[in-house]
Design an enzyme around this catalytic site. Structure first.
Site, PDB file in Angstrom:
ATOM      1  N   LYS A  43       2.069  -3.254   7.403  1.00  0.00           N
ATOM      2  CA  LYS A  43       2.345  -3.451   5.976  1.00  0.00           C
ATOM      3  C   LYS A  43       3.808  -3.076   5.668  1.00  0.00           C
ATOM      4  CE  LYS A  43       0.007  -4.583   3.035  1.00  0.00           C
ATOM      5  NZ  LYS A  43      -0.386  -5.905   2.474  1.00  0.00           N
ATOM      6  N   TYR A  94      -1.971  -0.387  11.068  1.00  0.00           N
ATOM      7  CA  TYR A  94      -2.108  -1.066   9.763  1.00  0.00           C
ATOM      8  C   TYR A  94      -0.899  -0.774   8.882  1.00  0.00           C
ATOM      9  CZ  TYR A  94      -3.347  -1.531   4.832  1.00  0.00           C
ATOM     10  OH  TYR A  94      -3.321  -1.826   3.490  1.00  0.00           O
ATOM     11  N   THR A  97       0.827  -1.208   0.000  1.00  0.00           N
ATOM     12  CA  THR A  97       0.000   0.000   0.000  1.00  0.00           C
ATOM     13  C   THR A  97       0.862   1.259   0.000  1.00  0.00           C
ATOM     14  OG1 THR A  97      -1.519   1.270   1.398  1.00  0.00           O
ATOM     15  CG2 THR A  97      -0.094  -0.282   2.522  1.00  0.00           C
ATOM     16  N   ASP A  98       0.291   2.364  -0.489  1.00  0.00           N
ATOM     17  CA  ASP A  98       0.986   3.653  -0.408  1.00  0.00           C
ATOM     18  C   ASP A  98       1.064   4.165   1.031  1.00  0.00           C
ATOM     19  OD1 ASP A  98      -1.701   4.342  -0.053  1.00  0.00           O
ATOM     20  OD2 ASP A  98      -1.757   5.834  -1.671  1.00  0.00           O
ATOM     21  N   GLU A  99       0.253   3.568   1.936  1.00  0.00           N
ATOM     22  CA  GLU A  99       0.227   4.085   3.316  1.00  0.00           C
ATOM     23  C   GLU A  99       1.548   3.863   4.045  1.00  0.00           C
ATOM     24  OE1 GLU A  99      -3.200   3.651   5.717  1.00  0.00           O
ATOM     25  OE2 GLU A  99      -4.581   3.695   4.022  1.00  0.00           O
TER      26      GLU A  99
HETATM   27  P1  NAD Z   1      -9.733  -7.189   2.209  1.00  0.00           P
HETATM   28  O1  NAD Z   1      -9.765  -6.897   3.670  1.00  0.00           O
HETATM   29  O2  NAD Z   1     -10.940  -6.894   1.381  1.00  0.00           O
HETATM   30  O3  NAD Z   1      -9.387  -8.723   1.964  1.00  0.00           O
HETATM   31  C1  NAD Z   1      -8.393  -9.395   2.684  1.00  0.00           C
HETATM   32  C2  NAD Z   1      -8.564 -10.893   2.448  1.00  0.00           C
HETATM   33  O4  NAD Z   1      -7.508 -11.569   3.152  1.00  0.00           O
HETATM   34  C3  NAD Z   1      -9.890 -11.455   2.983  1.00  0.00           C
HETATM   35  O5  NAD Z   1     -10.489 -12.302   2.020  1.00  0.00           O
HETATM   36  C4  NAD Z   1      -9.470 -12.247   4.211  1.00  0.00           C
HETATM   37  O6  NAD Z   1     -10.333 -13.346   4.491  1.00  0.00           O
HETATM   38  C5  NAD Z   1      -8.059 -12.676   3.848  1.00  0.00           C
HETATM   39  N1  NAD Z   1      -7.227 -12.952   5.021  1.00  0.00           N
HETATM   40  C6  NAD Z   1      -7.074 -12.157   6.116  1.00  0.00           C
HETATM   41  N2  NAD Z   1      -6.245 -12.752   6.991  1.00  0.00           N
HETATM   42  C7  NAD Z   1      -5.841 -13.923   6.417  1.00  0.00           C
HETATM   43  C8  NAD Z   1      -4.962 -14.962   6.827  1.00  0.00           C
HETATM   44  N3  NAD Z   1      -4.343 -14.936   8.017  1.00  0.00           N
HETATM   45  N4  NAD Z   1      -4.766 -16.011   5.987  1.00  0.00           N
HETATM   46  C9  NAD Z   1      -5.402 -16.066   4.778  1.00  0.00           C
HETATM   47  N5  NAD Z   1      -6.264 -15.119   4.363  1.00  0.00           N
HETATM   48  C10 NAD Z   1      -6.468 -14.052   5.168  1.00  0.00           C
HETATM   49  O7  NAD Z   1      -8.465  -6.415   1.649  1.00  0.00           O
HETATM   50  P2  NAD Z   1      -8.258  -5.669   0.247  1.00  0.00           P
HETATM   51  O8  NAD Z   1      -8.771  -4.299   0.366  1.00  0.00           O
HETATM   52  O9  NAD Z   1      -8.728  -6.553  -0.831  1.00  0.00           O
HETATM   53  O10 NAD Z   1      -6.661  -5.586   0.217  1.00  0.00           O
HETATM   54  C11 NAD Z   1      -5.896  -6.674  -0.287  1.00  0.00           C
HETATM   55  C12 NAD Z   1      -4.422  -6.345  -0.165  1.00  0.00           C
HETATM   56  O11 NAD Z   1      -4.140  -5.165  -0.910  1.00  0.00           O
HETATM   57  C13 NAD Z   1      -3.964  -6.071   1.261  1.00  0.00           C
HETATM   58  O12 NAD Z   1      -2.683  -6.629   1.424  1.00  0.00           O
HETATM   59  C14 NAD Z   1      -3.909  -4.555   1.349  1.00  0.00           C
HETATM   60  O13 NAD Z   1      -2.950  -4.144   2.283  1.00  0.00           O
HETATM   61  C15 NAD Z   1      -3.511  -4.205  -0.070  1.00  0.00           C
HETATM   62  N6  NAD Z   1      -3.972  -2.873  -0.542  1.00  0.00           N
HETATM   63  C16 NAD Z   1      -5.297  -2.504  -0.422  1.00  0.00           C
HETATM   64  C17 NAD Z   1      -5.708  -1.276  -0.942  1.00  0.00           C
HETATM   65  C18 NAD Z   1      -7.156  -0.844  -0.859  1.00  0.00           C
HETATM   66  O14 NAD Z   1      -7.460   0.308  -1.199  1.00  0.00           O
HETATM   67  N7  NAD Z   1      -8.099  -1.689  -0.445  1.00  0.00           N
HETATM   68  C19 NAD Z   1      -4.782  -0.425  -1.548  1.00  0.00           C
HETATM   69  C20 NAD Z   1      -3.437  -0.833  -1.636  1.00  0.00           C
HETATM   70  C21 NAD Z   1      -3.053  -2.070  -1.147  1.00  0.00           C
HETATM   71  O1  DAU Z   2      -4.156   4.017   0.522  1.00  0.00           O
HETATM   72  C1  DAU Z   2      -4.390   2.643   0.418  1.00  0.00           C
HETATM   73  C2  DAU Z   2      -5.238   2.174   1.578  1.00  0.00           C
HETATM   74  O2  DAU Z   2      -6.572   2.628   1.321  1.00  0.00           O
HETATM   75  C3  DAU Z   2      -5.220   0.661   1.771  1.00  0.00           C
HETATM   76  O3  DAU Z   2      -3.923   0.254   2.098  1.00  0.00           O
HETATM   77  C4  DAU Z   2      -6.195   0.249   2.881  1.00  0.00           C
HETATM   78  O4  DAU Z   2      -6.240  -1.160   2.990  1.00  0.00           O
HETATM   79  C5  DAU Z   2      -7.572   0.765   2.517  1.00  0.00           C
HETATM   80  O5  DAU Z   2      -8.493   0.453   3.556  1.00  0.00           O
HETATM   81  C6  DAU Z   2      -7.529   2.265   2.285  1.00  0.00           C
HETATM   82  O6  DAU Z   2      -7.237   2.954   3.531  1.00  0.00           O
HETATM   83  P1  DAU Z   2      -7.991   4.311   3.926  1.00  0.00           P
HETATM   84  O7  DAU Z   2      -7.908   4.466   5.397  1.00  0.00           O
HETATM   85  O8  DAU Z   2      -7.526   5.436   3.094  1.00  0.00           O
HETATM   86  O9  DAU Z   2      -9.499   3.931   3.458  1.00  0.00           O
HETATM   87  P2  DAU Z   2     -10.911   4.208   4.137  1.00  0.00           P
HETATM   88  O10 DAU Z   2     -11.951   3.863   3.113  1.00  0.00           O
HETATM   89  O11 DAU Z   2     -11.034   3.590   5.482  1.00  0.00           O
HETATM   90  O12 DAU Z   2     -10.910   5.790   4.323  1.00  0.00           O
HETATM   91  C7  DAU Z   2     -10.727   6.662   3.204  1.00  0.00           C
HETATM   92  C8  DAU Z   2     -10.715   8.069   3.747  1.00  0.00           C
HETATM   93  O13 DAU Z   2     -12.042   8.407   4.212  1.00  0.00           O
HETATM   94  C9  DAU Z   2      -9.809   8.281   4.936  1.00  0.00           C
HETATM   95  O14 DAU Z   2      -9.223   9.572   4.873  1.00  0.00           O
HETATM   96  C10 DAU Z   2     -10.745   8.193   6.156  1.00  0.00           C
HETATM   97  C11 DAU Z   2     -12.046   8.720   5.601  1.00  0.00           C
HETATM   98  N1  DAU Z   2     -13.282   8.118   6.153  1.00  0.00           N
HETATM   99  C12 DAU Z   2     -13.372   6.766   6.225  1.00  0.00           C
HETATM  100  C13 DAU Z   2     -14.524   6.177   6.720  1.00  0.00           C
HETATM  101  C14 DAU Z   2     -14.608   4.653   6.826  1.00  0.00           C
HETATM  102  C15 DAU Z   2     -14.334   8.930   6.506  1.00  0.00           C
HETATM  103  O15 DAU Z   2     -14.277  10.185   6.409  1.00  0.00           O
HETATM  104  N2  DAU Z   2     -15.481   8.346   6.988  1.00  0.00           N
HETATM  105  C16 DAU Z   2     -15.615   6.980   7.120  1.00  0.00           C
HETATM  106  O16 DAU Z   2     -16.672   6.503   7.590  1.00  0.00           O
END
Ligand code: NAD
Ligand code: DAU
Length: 359
Positions: free
Chosen positions: A168, A164, A138-140
């Site tokens: 990562k 988190y 992730t970019d985080e």
């Molecule tokens: P998600 O939470 O939707 O899915 C995570 C999946 O991992 C789930 O299906 C869960 O059951 C599985 N899981 C969790 N713990 C596990 C374990 N111990 N063993 C096997 N499976 C397990 O997450 P996502 O949003 O799809 O993100 C996927 C990946 O991409 C993550 O590594 C996250 O850090 C990365 N990522 C997410 C975003 C985003 O915006 N969502 C952006 C950049 C990177």
């Molecule tokens: O940047 C990549 C990341 O993006 C991934 O690594 C994470 O897995 C993914 O969950 C996401 O993280 P964020 O914290 O940015 O996503 P989230 O949707 O939780 O929040 C997006 C923005 O909105 C953040 O600035 C917090 C804000 N927010 C979030 C929620 C859930 C709100 O204002 N209200 C809300 O209810």
């Protein structure tokens, strides 16, 4: 399953991005996909119903921390590449309970690396050469940017803010260590915020769509001024295939859509889309549902990805703009209540009880 195609093990394939990756890889016809997922609250096999019974797809319910089980699957399925997405992924949950993030994201990744290394060493020369461990991050990990300057490049220093992002960041370091120390062929990618179909409705965009459709408050943290850089999930899935197949061993690639928006802009755009597509019965705009709530502790102000390296070296470009992708996403949630309504009823009711005002 066809045995002549390269086999990709996708961890976390029942999650939001993982399921898009499974659907994408199978749709190319170029891979056998083995999905390994623990099925936590975030995992959902109904996201993969299009692949049920597909000859190039298999599912295993397993925990990445269970090295023996993972080793068995790697050998039995003759896995040629690993795409590692399994993780605890929600920042707010990491603030309330960080240890689950340490267990899965740090210990789980190290356990998976151990199993992958033993498997890689057992392969013949040609299979060792083509093997990849692709870590999806992730970019985080780069931390907080000021509102008015700076972007994340692959050289940006790691400075995670939340449990988190710290977990990562640690996992990224372990993956690099397995390459530097043991020579395992790894590649990494760091992506910005994804959105799209099958997104668990605790994250901002699906939460706001679902709450708006249910006439509930749209919670905006602080003043809604924080900026995220958004990418449609199917564009990320295509980028991940490019990284896995064309990325240089030992390198990392930043992936993003050049689509920075404040959170308030995101919520207002969703409200406008819903006003046009599903007007409220009281004739008012969905904007009336916005509620400014307690900010997230340690809330990073801004993320912004410079994707130049991915564009130049991998030839990847997003196909959706933020506007087209968000329109598709809103339409998908309007048409697919069968997917998200049971989640809201059984796993997460969207109220963020214990979070709003609790800190
Ligand atoms: P998600 O939470 O939707 O899915 C995570 C999946 O991992 C789930 O299906 C869960 O059951 C599985 N899981 C969790 N713990 C596990 C374990 N111990 N063993 C096997 N499976 C397990 O997450 P996502 O949003 O799809 O993100 C996927 C990946 O991409 C993550 O590594 C996250 O850090 C990365 N990522 C997410 C975003 C985003 O915006 N969502 C952006 C950049 C990177
Ligand atoms: O940047 C990549 C990341 O993006 C991934 O690594 C994470 O897995 C993914 O969950 C996401 O993280 P964020 O914290 O940015 O996503 P989230 O949707 O939780 O929040 C997006 C923005 O909105 C953040 O600035 C917090 C804000 N927010 C979030 C929620 C859930 C709100 O204002 N209200 C809300 O209810």
């Amino acid at each position: 399953m066809k045995k002549d195609l390269p086999t990709v093990l996708v961890t976390g394939g029942a999650g939001f991005i993982g399921s898009a990756v499974c659907r994408h890889l199978v749709s190319t016809g170029a891979y056998r996909v083995v999905n390994l997922d623990k099925l936590t609250y975030a995992g959902n096999l109904s996201s993969l119903r299009d692949l049920d019974g597909h000859p190039n797809y298999a599912f295993y319910k397993a925990d990445i921390c269970d090295t023996d089980k993972v080793s068995e699957i790697l050998a039995a399925e003759k896995v040629g590449r690993i795409m590692h997405l399994a993780a605890e992924s929600h920042v707010d949950r990491s603030i309330d309970g960080p240890m689950a993030f340490v267990t899965t994201n740090v210990v789980g990744t190290a356990s998976l690396l151990s199993a992958a290394l033993a498997h890689w060493r057992s392969l013949g020369f040609a299979e060792q050469e083509s093997f990849r461990f692709h870590h999806v991050s992730t970019d985080e990990v780069f931390g907080d940017l000021p509102f008015d300057s700076g972007v994340f490049t692959e050289e940006s220093p790691y400075k995670p803010s939340s449990p988190y992002s710290a977990s990562k960041a640690a996992s990224d370091h372990f993956v690099r260590a397995w390459h530097e120390t043991y020579g395992m062929p790894v590649v990494l990618s760091n992506c910005s915020n994804n959105y799209g179909p099958y997104h668990f409705p605790e994250k901002l965009i699906p939460l706001v769509i679902a709450n708006a459709l249910d006439e509930r408050q749209l919670p905006v943290y602080g003043k809604g001024a924080n900026v995220r850089d958004w990418l449609f999930v199917e564009d990320h899935a295509r980028a991940l295939e490019a990284v896995m197949t064309r990325g240089q061993v030992g390198e990392s690639y930043n992936i993003g859509g050049r689509a920075e928006r404040t959170n308030l802009e995101v919520v207002e755009t969703i409200c406008a889309l819903l006003d046009a597509r599903r007007p409220r019965s009281n004739g008012k705009s969905h904007l009336d549902l916005i509620a400014y709530v307690t900010d997230r502790p340690g809330h990073d102000r801004r993320y912004a990805i410079d994707p130049t390296k991915s564009e130049r070296e991998l030839g990847w470009r997003p196909q959706e703009t933020f506007e087209t992708g968000l329109g598709r996403t809103v339409d998908w949630y309007l048409e697919n209540g069968w997917w998200w309504r049971p989640i809201r009823e059984q796993r997460f009711d969207g109220t963020r009880q214990g979070l709003v005002g609790a800190r």
